[in-house]
Structures are given as C-alpha cells and as structure tokens.
Write a protein that holds these residues in place. Structure first.
Motif, PDB file in Angstrom:
ATOM      1  N   UNK A 176     -63.945  18.983 -35.123  1.00  0.00           N
ATOM      2  CA  UNK A 176     -63.439  17.659 -35.471  1.00  0.00           C
ATOM      3  C   UNK A 176     -64.531  16.606 -35.633  1.00  0.00           C
ATOM      4  N   UNK A 177     -65.759  16.908 -35.232  1.00  0.00           N
ATOM      5  CA  UNK A 177     -66.799  15.889 -35.175  1.00  0.00           C
ATOM      6  C   UNK A 177     -67.137  15.235 -36.505  1.00  0.00           C
ATOM      7  N   UNK A 178     -66.942  13.933 -36.596  1.00  0.00           N
ATOM      8  CA  UNK A 178     -67.255  13.175 -37.809  1.00  0.00           C
ATOM      9  C   UNK A 178     -67.989  11.861 -37.521  1.00  0.00           C
ATOM     10  N   UNK A 179     -67.935  11.404 -36.270  1.00  0.00           N
ATOM     11  CA  UNK A 179     -68.502  10.101 -35.944  1.00  0.00           C
ATOM     12  C   UNK A 179     -69.577  10.276 -34.868  1.00  0.00           C
ATOM     13  N   UNK A 180     -70.863  10.273 -35.262  1.00  0.00           N
ATOM     14  CA  UNK A 180     -71.952  10.475 -34.302  1.00  0.00           C
ATOM     15  C   UNK A 180     -72.020   9.348 -33.274  1.00  0.00           C
ATOM     16  N   UNK A 182     -74.912   8.732 -31.432  1.00  0.00           N
ATOM     17  CA  UNK A 182     -76.247   8.147 -31.624  1.00  0.00           C
ATOM     18  C   UNK A 182     -76.950   8.940 -32.722  1.00  0.00           C
ATOM     19  N   UNK A 183     -76.659   8.625 -33.983  1.00  0.00           N
ATOM     20  CA  UNK A 183     -77.157   9.450 -35.100  1.00  0.00           C
ATOM     21  C   UNK A 183     -78.668   9.566 -35.169  1.00  0.00           C
ATOM     22  N   UNK A 184     -79.406   8.555 -34.727  1.00  0.00           N
ATOM     23  CA  UNK A 184     -80.863   8.639 -34.796  1.00  0.00           C
ATOM     24  C   UNK A 184     -81.451   9.514 -33.689  1.00  0.00           C
ATOM     25  N   UNK A 185     -80.675   9.757 -32.633  1.00  0.00           N
ATOM     26  CA  UNK A 185     -81.152  10.578 -31.520  1.00  0.00           C
ATOM     27  C   UNK A 185     -80.634  12.001 -31.630  1.00  0.00           C
ATOM     28  N   UNK A 186     -79.308  12.139 -31.793  1.00  0.00           N
ATOM     29  CA  UNK A 186     -78.677  13.461 -31.875  1.00  0.00           C
ATOM     30  C   UNK A 186     -77.509  13.373 -32.854  1.00  0.00           C
ATOM     31  N   UNK A 187     -77.756  13.613 -34.140  1.00  0.00           N
ATOM     32  CA  UNK A 187     -76.714  13.428 -35.156  1.00  0.00           C
ATOM     33  C   UNK A 187     -75.503  14.343 -34.987  1.00  0.00           C
ATOM     34  N   UNK A 188     -75.637  15.446 -34.244  1.00  0.00           N
ATOM     35  CA  UNK A 188     -74.519  16.376 -34.074  1.00  0.00           C
ATOM     36  C   UNK A 188     -73.683  16.067 -32.835  1.00  0.00           C
ATOM     37  N   UNK A 189     -74.094  15.083 -32.059  1.00  0.00           N
ATOM     38  CA  UNK A 189     -73.314  14.679 -30.879  1.00  0.00           C
ATOM     39  C   UNK A 189     -72.318  13.606 -31.314  1.00  0.00           C
ATOM     40  N   UNK A 190     -71.035  13.956 -31.319  1.00  0.00           N
ATOM     41  CA  UNK A 190     -70.009  13.074 -31.889  1.00  0.00           C
ATOM     42  C   UNK A 190     -69.067  12.534 -30.823  1.00  0.00           C
ATOM     43  N   UNK A 191     -68.374  11.451 -31.185  1.00  0.00           N
ATOM     44  CA  UNK A 191     -67.353  10.886 -30.309  1.00  0.00           C
ATOM     45  C   UNK A 191     -66.198  11.858 -30.128  1.00  0.00           C
ATOM     46  N   UNK A 192     -65.892  12.619 -31.175  1.00  0.00           N
ATOM     47  CA  UNK A 192     -64.823  13.616 -31.057  1.00  0.00           C
ATOM     48  C   UNK A 192     -65.217  14.700 -30.049  1.00  0.00           C
ATOM     49  N   UNK A 193     -66.494  15.096 -30.089  1.00  0.00           N
ATOM     50  CA  UNK A 193     -66.975  16.069 -29.114  1.00  0.00           C
ATOM     51  C   UNK A 193     -66.930  15.507 -27.700  1.00  0.00           C
ATOM     52  N   UNK A 194     -67.270  14.229 -27.558  1.00  0.00           N
ATOM     53  CA  UNK A 194     -67.206  13.591 -26.242  1.00  0.00           C
ATOM     54  C   UNK A 194     -65.767  13.585 -25.718  1.00  0.00           C
ATOM     55  N   UNK A 195     -64.807  13.310 -26.600  1.00  0.00           N
ATOM     56  CA  UNK A 195     -63.402  13.326 -26.179  1.00  0.00           C
ATOM     57  C   UNK A 195     -62.994  14.726 -25.712  1.00  0.00           C
ATOM     58  N   UNK A 196     -63.444  15.756 -26.453  1.00  0.00           N
ATOM     59  CA  UNK A 196     -63.143  17.128 -26.033  1.00  0.00           C
ATOM     60  C   UNK A 196     -63.765  17.451 -24.688  1.00  0.00           C
ATOM     61  N   UNK A 197     -64.975  16.937 -24.457  1.00  0.00           N
ATOM     62  CA  UNK A 197     -65.646  17.143 -23.176  1.00  0.00           C
ATOM     63  C   UNK A 197     -64.870  16.489 -22.037  1.00  0.00           C
ATOM     64  N   UNK A 198     -64.405  15.255 -22.251  1.00  0.00           N
ATOM     65  CA  UNK A 198     -63.644  14.544 -21.218  1.00  0.00           C
ATOM     66  C   UNK A 198     -62.357  15.295 -20.888  1.00  0.00           C
ATOM     67  N   UNK A 199     -61.636  15.709 -21.913  1.00  0.00           N
ATOM     68  CA  UNK A 199     -60.344  16.375 -21.688  1.00  0.00           C
ATOM     69  C   UNK A 199     -60.523  17.656 -20.889  1.00  0.00           C
TER      70      UNK A 199
END
Length: 286
Positions: A176-180, A182-199
């Motif tokens: 689902x990741x579409x919204x980074x 911190x794109x300049x630091x880690x472009x593949x780390x997304x808010x969608x991934x963070x939500x999956x991590x929290x859940x």
C-alpha cells in the motif's frame, strides 16, 4: 562447419521484492537468526548474553569500518572491551551497573586515543564514544530485561513485538505504500507501512503481554504503539547515518539483510522503550 556450442545462460536473479530485498536469502537468514536467539533463551538465558555480545561486537566493527569513510578512526578495542563490561554489569548490577560501565568505557576510549598523535583526536574520540553507545549502551536494556526473574518471558514480548513491527511495516509498505515519511532519508519508508507496523504491534503487544506476563491487554496496546514509533525512528536514524557515510549497507555479512547493524537498527532503539514501559506499567500493582 561445426556449430559453436551455445553460450551458457546466466542463472536467473534471485527474486527481489519492491522493497529491494532478496526475499529468499532474507527469509532464510532471518529464520537462522531467530532459531539461534530462541534456542539460547530456552536452553539457558545466560547463553543469550554470549549471542548478544558477539552480535554487538560485529556491529561495532561495522560502524568502525563505516566511519573510516569520513576519516574517523574510532578506537575499537576499548569500545568492544567496554561493551563486554556493560553486558556483565547490566546483568549483575542493573541500571546503575550499566551506566557506570558505560562511563568507564567512554573514559577508556579517551585515554586510548589520547596516547597517540593528537591530529584528529577529538573527532576520533567522538567516534569511539558513538560506537560505545550505539549499540552497546542501548542493547544493555535488553540485558536488563533478561536479568528480571521473568526475563525470558520479557525478552519474548520484546522480540515478538519488534519483529511484528518490521513485518507489519514491510507488508503494508510493499502493498500500500505511496506516501513516504522522509523521502530524502528513506524513500521506501511510508506512512502506510507505519500504520501496518502500529496495527500489528498493538495486536502482538496486547497478546504477548497478557500471555507471557499475565498483565492487562491495555499495557500491551501502549507497548505496541511505543514499539512501532521507536522502530520507525530507529530505521530512519540508521538510514540517515548511512546516507551521511555514503554507504548502502553497514556490511554484507548477512545475505538479503546487509550487516548486523542493518538488523539491529530498530531493535536497539526499541528495547529501551520496552524496558521503560514494562518497568513503569507492568511492575505496578493494578
């Protein structure tokens, strides 16, 4: 005229995920590492100290080598010796022992580097203190968890929740990741991934805190949220360090993962949070 033999076709490349990992190697190495950790905890918890010390020593060596890219020659010997002391002190003497051993280690780094040429000494000393703090001091909190009477259970709570942070973030980020973040630091780390991590962390935390420690589910929810936030900060921090050092991975000793520090990056930031949550909440009468 004889027909020349056909050129041998190259082996097909290993499957690589959207996140850039060699999945087969990554899963295989992950299973082996997990088996080593679980076995050491179940056979005798003191054997886990040896596993931790070896892993952290390799991680410190990786940092020592990486810092050379920016002309920092951090003293490695006193830092590694101090790490061994911090591990023992944390297990035997608790938080006070860990902090005392860390202070002694920093002093040893200063004296070791100060005995040589003074050119670049301040820079090298700061590098030595850095590798004596990140990861040894932070990993010391895992030893504090282990030293408790129910230390093995606490370690399983920490490990399962931390792994779920990685798995939840990876799966949601890939699908689902579409919204980074911190794109300049880690472009593949997304808010969608963070939500999956929290859940997934909340689920794992609530289940493991109740199952292993017998505490209410809401402590596990608080733990899960804290772990997801800390793990994300740990990942981004290591990515920032690697970008500053102009390297992709800390080393290549773990196929599909990079180096030891590429696996410890989130864990070493997470474990002090887990120790704090379990100390402040799980040990109070409810």
């Amino acid at each position: 005229m004889t027909t020349p033999p056909a050129a041998a076709l190259p082996d097909p490349p290993a499957p690589v995920s959207r996140a850039g990992r060699d999945l087969k190697s990554a899963v295989g190495v992950g299973v082996v590492l997990g088996a080593i950790i679980i076995t050491s905890l179940l056979v005798r918890k003191e054997s886990f100290l040896v596993v931790v010390a070896l892993a952290v020593a390799i991680g410190m060596w990786e940092l020592h080598v990486a810092l050379r890219n920016v002309a920092v020659r951090a003293p490695l010997v006193p830092a590694v010796a101090g790490m061994v002391g911090m591990t023992w002190a944390a297990y035997v003497h608790g938080p006070a022992g860990l902090v005392t051993a860390w202070v002694v280690t920093c002093a040893a780094v200063v004296l070791w580097r100060g005995s040589g040429r003074l050119d670049g000494a301040a820079r090298d000393v700061l590098g030595g203190i850095f590798i004596a703090t990140y990861p040894p001091l932070l990993v010391g909190f895992a030893i504090l968890l282990l030293a408790a009477p129910d230390g093995v259970d606490r370690m399983f709570v920490f490990l399962i929740t931390a792994v779920c942070s990685d798995v939840g973030g990876y799966a949601a980020g890939v699908w689902l990741g579409k919204h980074p973040i911190a794109p300049t630091i880690s472009p593949k780390k997304s808010w969608e991934g963070f939500a999956g991590s929290v859940i997934l962390c909340v689920i794992a935390g609530s289940v493991t805190v109740h199952l292993f420690l017998g505490h209410p589910w809401w402590i596990g929810v608080a733990l899960g949220v804290a772990v997801a936030v800390a793990a994300t900060i740990g990942d981004l921090s290591e990515s920032l360090i690697k970008r500053d050092l102009d390297i992709k991975d800390m080393s290549s000793i773990l196929p599909g993962h990079g180096g030891i520090m590429d696996r410890l990056d989130s864990l070493i930031v997470v474990v002090p949070i887990v120790w704090a949550v379990l100390t402040l909440l799980a040990e109070r009468p409810l």
